[in-house]
Design a protein around this motif. Structure first.
Motif, mmCIF file in Angstrom:
data_model
loop_
_atom_site.group_PDB
_atom_site.id
_atom_site.type_symbol
_atom_site.label_atom_id
_atom_site.label_comp_id
_atom_site.label_asym_id
_atom_site.label_seq_id
_atom_site.Cartn_x
_atom_site.Cartn_y
_atom_site.Cartn_z
ATOM 1 N N ASP A 173 43.169 45.728 44.497
ATOM 2 C CA ASP A 173 43.722 46.149 45.781
ATOM 3 C C ASP A 173 45.087 45.510 46.040
ATOM 4 O OD1 ASP A 173 42.508 47.558 48.327
ATOM 5 O OD2 ASP A 173 43.791 45.922 49.006
ATOM 6 N N THR A 174 45.835 46.150 46.923
ATOM 7 C CA THR A 174 47.115 45.589 47.381
ATOM 8 C C THR A 174 46.941 44.130 47.808
ATOM 9 O OG1 THR A 174 47.758 47.765 48.185
ATOM 10 C CG2 THR A 174 48.933 45.890 49.118
ATOM 11 N N LEU A 175 45.837 43.886 48.503
ATOM 12 C CA LEU A 175 45.587 42.542 49.024
ATOM 13 C C LEU A 175 45.419 41.517 47.898
ATOM 14 C CD1 LEU A 175 45.255 41.026 51.666
ATOM 15 C CD2 LEU A 175 42.833 41.600 51.654
ATOM 16 N N MET A 182 48.868 40.647 46.624
ATOM 17 C CA MET A 182 49.593 39.834 47.607
ATOM 18 C C MET A 182 49.059 38.402 47.647
ATOM 19 S SD MET A 182 51.960 41.665 48.955
ATOM 20 C CE MET A 182 52.406 40.844 50.474
#
Lengths: 222, 143
Positions: free
Chosen positions: B47-49, B52
């Motif tokens: 995921d993007t998370l 990040m």
């Protein structure tokens, strides 16, 4: 749902500049569905904001929390015990949520993290389009389920206008002419008779032109 | 002064890149120890998370290694990962720490040589780029 998009990081950084500890508050409703301000987006923005500050050699304490709904007082009450720990609230809800939080906690600065866009529906994964303008007097029953208020650029009630070409609107070849859609749908339904009826001028007082609106349900009042 | 050794986090799909990394080892090919591999069932799970948080917690570069487009075991997980990597790259540019710190790459399970090559090249690229500015800033913020 109400749709929204995150504000540019630079604008958010401007909001955050005077503070050292903020509550980044998501909402589990519409903004979660349109990937703008749910729990995951809270995490992503917290990471981004934290990194943007650290890059400058500054530290911003960000506490992440997501409420069931920010537009309902009973859910906004959930942060009453902890709100004093923060310098400000950064709300990822739509404008309704931001105002409910700001109205409840009057001495706490509340900033919007998203730009609230429109009432829309998902066309496909990752694409949302405006479908309802909340005019307060729904005409979908006579327009084949296609809204001329939200989807016609001119909001005309007896279209199409001269700007309709091959089913597209003159403002952008990527925009469908709402009145073409209405005609196609009425034809498919065998109800072109509805198209022949001239729709009288709309009374816009039920829309925003009548000032801020309220719904009062006496059977539900406490 | 000690040379900068970047920390690279590689999310590797178990159907291709993870096996390719294993293959690289079996073939005696070397790739930098900087690359910390996280095995995932498909890059579509990344995921993007995750990307990040990896950078926020101190990675200097993040690699997402999946199957060739069209070869995904779950049909289009690698395509989704590619889109997310693109999104994160733009977000990193917006933050100002460099969108090139995250990269998507594709390979098959038998390409141990490709894994070793990509791991070497990406590590070198991040080494040239320098440490994640967030880590340097964190030191200043704590001071």
């Amino acid at each position: 749902m109400i749709t929204a998009v995150r504000k540019p990081l630079e604008e958010i950084m401007g909001f955050a500049a005077p503070y050292s500890r903020v509550l980044l508050l998501g909402c589990n409703e519409c903004v979660t569905v349109c990937y703008a301000g749910g729990r995951k987006e809270v995490g992503i923005l917290a990471s981004a904001l934290s990194m943007a500050f650290l890059k400058e050699g500054k530290k911003l304490d960000i506490v992440e929390q997501t409420l069931e709904r920010q537009c309902d007082p009973e859910y906004v009450e959930e942060i009453a015990q902890t709100i004093d720990q923060y310098d400000a609230v950064f709300s990822m809800a739509c404008g309704c949520g931001v105002q409910t939080v700001a109205g409840r906690y009057k001495d706490k600065p509340v900033f919007p993290m998203v730009n609230t866009m429109f009432m829309g529906a998902s066309e496909r994964q990752g694409v949302w389009a405006e479908r309802c303008a909340g005019c307060g007097d729904c005409v979908l029953g006579r327009t084949g389920g296609v809204c001329p208020v939200a989807r016609c650029s001119k909001r005309i009630f007896n279209g199409p206008c001269g700007g309709s070409t091959k089913g597209k609107c003159e403002i952008d070849p990527g925009v469908d002419c709402a009145w073409q859609l209405i005609w196609d749908r009425l034809k498919a339904l065998g109800r072109t008779d509805l198209y022949s009826e001239i729709i009288p001028a709309k009374d816009w007082r039920s829309a925003k032109d009548g000032g801020p609106r309220r719904i009062v349900r006496e059977d539900l009042l406490s | 002064m000690r040379a900068f050794e970047p920390i690279i986090v590689a999310f590797a799909c178990e159907y291709c890149a993870y096996t390719a990394a294993d293959m690289a080892g079996s073939l005696g090919m070397s790739y930098p120890p900087n690359v910390k591999i996280i095995r995932v069932p498909c890059t579509g799970k990344v995921d993007t998370l995750h990307l990040m948080r990896a950078l926020q917690k101190g990675a200097d570069g993040v690699l997402v290694a999946g199957c060739y487009l069209g070869d995904c075991h779950y049909k289009n997980g690698n395509l989704r990962a590619q889109q997310r990597v693109g999104y994160v790259s733009r977000l990193l540019d917006e933050i100002g720490i460099g969108g090139e710190r995250v990269m998507m790459t594709f390979m098959s399970a038998g390409q141990g040589n490709v894994f070793a090559q990509v791991a070497n090249e990406f590590t070198e690229k991040i080494r040239n780029l320098g440490p994640n500015p967030v880590k340097l800033g964190a030191g200043k913020a704590a001071a």
